[in-house]
Scaffold this motif. Structure first.
Motif, mmCIF file in Angstrom:
data_model
loop_
_atom_site.group_PDB
_atom_site.id
_atom_site.type_symbol
_atom_site.label_atom_id
_atom_site.label_comp_id
_atom_site.label_asym_id
_atom_site.label_seq_id
_atom_site.Cartn_x
_atom_site.Cartn_y
_atom_site.Cartn_z
ATOM 1 N N HIS A 56 101.692 79.488 18.083
ATOM 2 C CA HIS A 56 101.929 78.049 18.041
ATOM 3 C C HIS A 56 102.947 77.665 16.974
ATOM 4 O O HIS A 56 103.739 76.736 17.165
ATOM 5 C CB HIS A 56 100.606 77.306 17.838
ATOM 6 N N GLU A 57 102.962 78.383 15.856
ATOM 7 C CA GLU A 57 103.960 78.111 14.823
ATOM 8 C C GLU A 57 105.375 78.380 15.327
ATOM 9 O O GLU A 57 106.345 77.805 14.818
ATOM 10 C CB GLU A 57 103.696 78.964 13.582
ATOM 11 N N ASN A 58 105.477 79.251 16.322
ATOM 12 C CA ASN A 58 106.784 79.603 16.875
ATOM 13 C C ASN A 58 107.056 78.924 18.214
ATOM 14 O O ASN A 58 107.956 79.328 18.951
ATOM 15 C CB ASN A 58 106.887 81.127 17.023
ATOM 16 N N ALA A 65 105.472 86.372 17.855
ATOM 17 C CA ALA A 65 106.486 85.319 17.750
ATOM 18 C C ALA A 65 107.525 85.398 18.851
ATOM 19 O O ALA A 65 108.126 84.382 19.228
ATOM 20 C CB ALA A 65 107.175 85.388 16.385
ATOM 21 N N ARG A 116 97.690 81.312 15.888
ATOM 22 C CA ARG A 116 98.399 80.612 14.815
ATOM 23 C C ARG A 116 99.887 80.947 14.839
ATOM 24 O O ARG A 116 100.745 80.049 14.794
ATOM 25 C CB ARG A 116 97.803 80.997 13.454
ATOM 26 N N ILE A 117 100.208 82.234 14.941
ATOM 27 C CA ILE A 117 101.609 82.667 14.943
ATOM 28 C C ILE A 117 102.330 82.137 16.178
ATOM 29 O O ILE A 117 103.464 81.640 16.094
ATOM 30 C CB ILE A 117 101.693 84.207 14.897
#
Length: 330
Positions: free
Chosen positions: A177-179, A148, A174-175
């Protein structure tokens, strides 16, 4: 302000580098210029045949992390070693390069991976890799906080060989792009591309990967063509940003309809091509995460590649930051 510029993820390998003649490769059935996966017995027999060698923490993504730190960037690394002598060499060496490394070692199982790299007189390297503990890298080794806090997470295509690493990479993506971070990969080599062409294309086309690094041979293999222009056109359509290296012809950066050619830096003598692509990625990603233009970032990559192929081994012996400043790039 992020904690890391780049997190690299790869096979944690101790490189064992030695010079040899082309005849040695033929006599020992070594495919020149490729990364040959071998088992423990083959690793032992080749090691016994090697001449004087240099040992250092390696692996493609590890080399890139070390290069970024050498430029003055903030780098972190994920990769699995065993709790053994070679594992300690790796942990100490990569930490001494200024790279954050906190993955727990593997206990009581496969030994630390090693790659016996034979360098022929033309500077070409032929890698013979025993993956060992690398195959145990999995999602449990992913520290979400590090992902992140990295502007770009970069992984090597070689990670598609050990099966559990795929899940770890997808979790990192996933992590990231979520951040609001970006994900990058290198195609690693044309043989790797042949094994996983469909999966690599899906990573690009699905947006799982934002930035792709490849050399000329790899991008031709990716699209199963001998038409380099057609391959460049296609990769520009399949990913948001691509950096394609062409040895002495330099590199070309592609983003949408934009195409930026960058000349190679002159090299008086090519000593060892080990790590050339890895160091190009380090220079480019350092510049990119510092807000430099694509052309400036590519020039930093070309500079780093020119320096590393002028010596033995995949880690520059001097300061990349100083060399870039002297070249007027920083």
């Amino acid at each position: 302000m992020t904690q890391y510029d780049v997190l690299t993820v790869g096979n944690a390998i101790v490189d064992i580098i030695s010079r040899c003649e082309d005849g040695f490769l033929a006599d020992n059935a070594i495919v020149k210029g490729a990364m040959n996966l071998i088992d423990a017995g083959r690793a032992e027999s080749l090691y016994a045949l090697m001449g004087p060698a240099v040992e250092a923490s390696g692996g493609s993504a590890g080399n890139t992390a070390a290069g970024i730190a050498n430029f003055g960037g903030r780098a972190a690394y994920f990769g699995k070693v065993a709790e053994d002598a070679l594992g300690e060499i790796f942990r100490h060496d990569i930490s001494a390069q200024g790279v954050h490394y906190g993955v727990s070692p593997l206990v009581g199982s496969a030994p630390t991976a090693r790659s016996m790299i034979f360098v022929t007189p033309d500077g070409e390297r032929s890698m013979n890799t025993y993956l060992g503990a690398c195959v145990e890298f999995g999602p449990e080794d992913v520290d979400p906080a590090v992902v992140a806090e990295a502007r770009v997470t970069y992984f090597e295509g070689y990670l598609w060989d050990p099966p559990r690493a795929k899940d770890a990479i997808l979790e990192c993506a996933r992590i990231a792009h979520e951040n609001g971070r970006e994900v990058s990969m290198t195609l690693s080599d044309s043989f790797c591309v042949d094994r996983y062409r469909g999966e690599f294309l899906d990573l690009m086309r699905s947006g799982t990967v934002d930035i792709v690094f490849a050399n000329k041979q790899e991008v031709l293999a990716l699209y199963e063509t001998e038409d380099f222009e057609a391959a460049l056109t296609q990769i520009a359509q399949d990913c948001r940003l691509a950096a394609v290296t062409m040895s002495e012809e330099g590199a070309v950066i592609l983003r949408g309809g934009e195409r930026i050619p960058v000349a190679a830096f002159p090299v008086p003598e090519v000593v060892d091509t080990t790590g050339a692509g890895d160091l190009f990625a380090s220079g480019f990603l350092f510049g990119y995460t510092q807000g430099r233009t694509l052309e400036e970032s590519a020039r930093l990559g070309c500079l780093a590649a020119s320096i590393v192929i002028s010596q033995i081994g995949p880690r520059p012996l001097g300061s990349l930051q100083k060399a870039a400043a002297e070249a007027g790039l920083l």
